[in-house]
Scaffold this motif. Sequence first.
Motif, PDB file in Angstrom:
ATOM      1  N   GLN A  51      -6.574   0.106   0.654  1.00 33.70           N
ATOM      2  CA  GLN A  51      -5.538   0.542  -0.295  1.00 33.70           C
ATOM      3  C   GLN A  51      -5.258  -0.562  -1.298  1.00 33.70           C
ATOM      4  OE1 GLN A  51      -1.932   2.832   1.041  1.00 33.70           O
ATOM      5  NE2 GLN A  51      -0.841   1.029   0.288  1.00 33.70           N
ATOM      6  N   THR A  64      -2.291  -1.418  -4.341  1.00 30.32           N
ATOM      7  CA  THR A  64      -1.049  -1.038  -5.026  1.00 30.32           C
ATOM      8  C   THR A  64      -0.783  -2.018  -6.157  1.00 30.32           C
ATOM      9  OG1 THR A  64       0.322  -2.347  -3.525  1.00 30.32           O
ATOM     10  CG2 THR A  64      -0.078  -0.064  -2.915  1.00 30.32           C
ATOM     11  N   ASN A 103       2.356  -3.235  -8.591  1.00 33.66           N
ATOM     12  CA  ASN A 103       3.821  -3.209  -8.710  1.00 33.66           C
ATOM     13  C   ASN A 103       4.429  -2.254  -7.676  1.00 33.66           C
ATOM     14  OD1 ASN A 103       3.513  -4.984 -10.811  1.00 33.66           O
ATOM     15  ND2 ASN A 103       3.913  -3.491 -12.412  1.00 33.66           N
ATOM     16  N   ASN A 104       3.911  -2.343  -6.427  1.00 32.84           N
ATOM     17  CA  ASN A 104       4.401  -1.558  -5.284  1.00 32.84           C
ATOM     18  C   ASN A 104       4.134  -0.064  -5.418  1.00 32.84           C
ATOM     19  OD1 ASN A 104       5.436  -3.872  -3.978  1.00 32.84           O
ATOM     20  ND2 ASN A 104       7.311  -3.764  -5.205  1.00 32.84           N
ATOM     21  N   GLU A 105       3.244   0.329  -6.291  1.00 36.17           N
ATOM     22  CA  GLU A 105       2.859   1.731  -6.420  1.00 36.17           C
ATOM     23  C   GLU A 105       1.358   1.857  -6.222  1.00 36.17           C
ATOM     24  OE1 GLU A 105       4.165   3.525 -10.018  1.00 36.17           O
ATOM     25  OE2 GLU A 105       6.289   3.100  -9.688  1.00 36.17           O
ATOM     26  N   GLN A 106       0.962   2.787  -5.348  1.00 33.43           N
ATOM     27  CA  GLN A 106      -0.455   2.978  -5.069  1.00 33.43           C
ATOM     28  C   GLN A 106      -1.162   3.487  -6.317  1.00 33.43           C
ATOM     29  OE1 GLN A 106      -1.145   5.272  -1.567  1.00 33.43           O
ATOM     30  NE2 GLN A 106      -3.367   5.349  -1.813  1.00 33.43           N
ATOM     31  N   ILE A 107      -2.338   2.940  -6.571  1.00 40.54           N
ATOM     32  CA  ILE A 107      -3.047   3.321  -7.795  1.00 40.54           C
ATOM     33  C   ILE A 107      -3.546   4.764  -7.682  1.00 40.54           C
ATOM     34  CG2 ILE A 107      -3.751   0.969  -8.326  1.00 40.54           C
ATOM     35  CD1 ILE A 107      -6.519   1.642  -7.272  1.00 40.54           C
ATOM     36  N   ASN A 108      -3.521   5.450  -8.813  1.00 36.00           N
ATOM     37  CA  ASN A 108      -4.036   6.819  -8.894  1.00 36.00           C
ATOM     38  C   ASN A 108      -5.497   6.739  -9.327  1.00 36.00           C
ATOM     39  OD1 ASN A 108      -4.699   9.502  -9.752  1.00 36.00           O
ATOM     40  ND2 ASN A 108      -2.490   9.948  -9.858  1.00 36.00           N
ATOM     41  N   GLU A 135       1.174  -4.928 -14.973  1.00 32.01           N
ATOM     42  CA  GLU A 135       0.869  -4.422 -13.635  1.00 32.01           C
ATOM     43  C   GLU A 135       0.292  -5.543 -12.761  1.00 32.01           C
ATOM     44  OE1 GLU A 135      -0.532   0.134 -14.367  1.00 32.01           O
ATOM     45  OE2 GLU A 135      -1.962  -1.420 -14.959  1.00 32.01           O
ATOM     46  N   SER A 165      -1.284  -5.739  -4.605  1.00 27.24           N
ATOM     47  CA  SER A 165      -1.321  -5.756  -3.142  1.00 27.24           C
ATOM     48  C   SER A 165      -2.589  -5.045  -2.689  1.00 27.24           C
ATOM     49  CB  SER A 165      -0.081  -5.068  -2.567  1.00 27.24           C
ATOM     50  OG  SER A 165      -0.175  -4.970  -1.162  1.00 27.24           O
ATOM     51  N   SER A 194      -4.818  -3.908   0.756  1.00 24.63           N
ATOM     52  CA  SER A 194      -4.899  -3.736   2.205  1.00 24.63           C
ATOM     53  C   SER A 194      -6.368  -3.629   2.611  1.00 24.63           C
ATOM     54  CB  SER A 194      -4.135  -2.483   2.643  1.00 24.63           C
ATOM     55  OG  SER A 194      -2.766  -2.589   2.293  1.00 24.63           O
ATOM     56  N   GLU A 213      -2.994  -7.384   4.909  1.00 24.79           N
ATOM     57  CA  GLU A 213      -2.575  -7.155   3.526  1.00 24.79           C
ATOM     58  C   GLU A 213      -2.460  -8.484   2.803  1.00 24.79           C
ATOM     59  OE1 GLU A 213       0.814  -4.631   1.075  1.00 24.79           O
ATOM     60  OE2 GLU A 213       1.373  -5.593   2.963  1.00 24.79           O
TER      61      GLU A 213
END
Length: 653
Positions: free
Chosen positions: A334, A336, A338-343, A364, A368, A370, A403
């Motif tokens: 995974q 992310t 800015n704490n949002e999972q990439i689309n 951006e 993060s 994982s 992570e």
Amino acid sequence: MPQAFLVDNSGLMWIGGDAEGIYTIDPKLNFQSFHFEKDFAADLLKNFYGISAYDFFNWKEQYGVLPSSYFLRSVVGKNKNWIALNRIVSYYDTSIGKMFRLPELPKFNNKNFAPIKGISLYDESPVVIDDFNNIYLFRNEKWELVFSSDRFKINIKPTNIYFDHKTKILWVITESHGIVKVNFSTKKIDYIKNNTKDLPVNHLISLVPDPENDDILWIGSNDGLIQYNKNTNKVKIFSGKEGFPDNVIYSILPDQSGNLWMGTNKGLLKFNPKTYKIRIFTRSHGLENVEFNRFHQLMLPNGKLAFGGAKSYVIFNPEDIKKDHFSPPTAITQITLNNEQINLAERNLNPVNQIKELSVDYFENTVSISFAALQYNQPQQIQYRYRLKGYQDEWIFAGNNTEAVFTKLPPGKYVFEVNATNTTGNWSSLIKSLTIKVTPPWWKTWLAIIVYLIILIGGIFWLIRFRINQEIIKNSILLKQKEAQELRRLDKIKTKFFANIAHEFRTPLALIIGPAEQLKSAESEEEKEKLFGMINKNTNSLIQLTDQLIDVAKLEAGVLKPVFVWGDIVPVVLNIIKAFSETALDKGILLNLESPEKAEFLFSINTLDRILYNLISNSIKFCENGDTITVKVNKEINGLSIQVIWLSLLPKI
């Protein structure tokens, strides 16, 4: 019933059942767990040595006394496994597969229960210590009391012993008094306790020598595994900080490869005394029990090791616990921003583990990532490390953390790398990498930087031009000021000059008017001629002054040019002096000429006349009656020198 079977790249077996799901079997682990029939010591002695703890060792269960397992002591010698229980010592001869029993220890103070608390070997002969602190050595087919309990200051409460063949020292560990050194040669007893700063704790449980280093003892305690140097008394503790599952070390047994196996409160531990590497075994490795008990340890006749807990024990061959040589690949699971999972769809990206390069905007830049190692038999044993090349080039050890977070990455190009160990702690040769590009804002792009440079260079150029113009204006003002000062100075010079000229004009005019007045009353021709001569001479002087004024005008106009002639300069100088003879005579001044008879040079008559006329005129002007003016003409190597010397005969006041 098994319906499917698969062996993955790590050697793990996957078995699919009919209705019970999926099972995994790790063939690299071969632990056998058994529940107690009676207790640890009784079961092992019966099942593996073929003897009864009660009959063979005269063990009797007593009220308030722990089971026999807590009093089991053993040591391995050459082809012999020595076992001590109660007050009896026996050995199993591995060469013939038979058990032998030695005579019971002598009675002491007629007390029935004083079990052996430690056993070691003195030249392949057993040496033991009992609960009364008596030390016995089996020699000449009987037990000899080497040290009696009264040799000790206190009841040391021993837990185990080790005899050093080189130094003839018996090392005794105790429940509450640290280490006791008993020297068989000197009969001296030394105490090493916690309050001596040579030992971190006094409560010691288990003891084994280092398999290779004779100077080192390994001691189990409630505070961890203690590495004790017998020569320097220096200690090093291995506990939870060094990766141990627990600080309590209940039991220790060495294997044939030089590793130490330890029973703890949270699993079985394999420890390498050379490299300090550890491997922890728990229920996930096939252990039914992970909480072991003190003194529940025994080497079996077949070379296997046994460790016991509260309700069960485990048996294994250390050589069957194979090292994991698999290099697991690591997958990115995974990402992310800015704490949002990439689309992935919006960015038109492949599945997250297949992304080779990720480009993100400057806003951006908190990333993060994982990850997970693709080895499934013991995932809790896998550890990780990562780095971001170009930002943090050194590996960051993450332990079991899966992570990595990078906050506020500056614009640039980076390479994220992550690496995992296998289940035995060896780093995999496969490193997963991901290129990350953080694009700069428009004001930090190369085009913007070029514009900044152009503006900067233009500004510097304008500033230089401005400073140059300022200097030009400043210098122009200074020049004009200097010109004004020079004009004022010239005006003063001209004023002074014209004042002097006026004075010079006045002298010949006065010399003309005087004879003219005298001419009115002159009677003789001779007197008239004389007066006419004076008038004529001063008239010529006036004309010369007028010529000088004209020469000044020509000099300012730059058209005055001397005319040079070759000739004798002495007559010219003499004529100039004669022009002042009457004036000098009237003032009582003696005018002389000192010169060679002849001096031929290239000179300008007019220029010489003006210069010499001015010098003599000024000298006469300031002379007093009786003074002498001498004109000297001297030949020099490079030319001619003319001097007008004024000699005053009157003293100066």
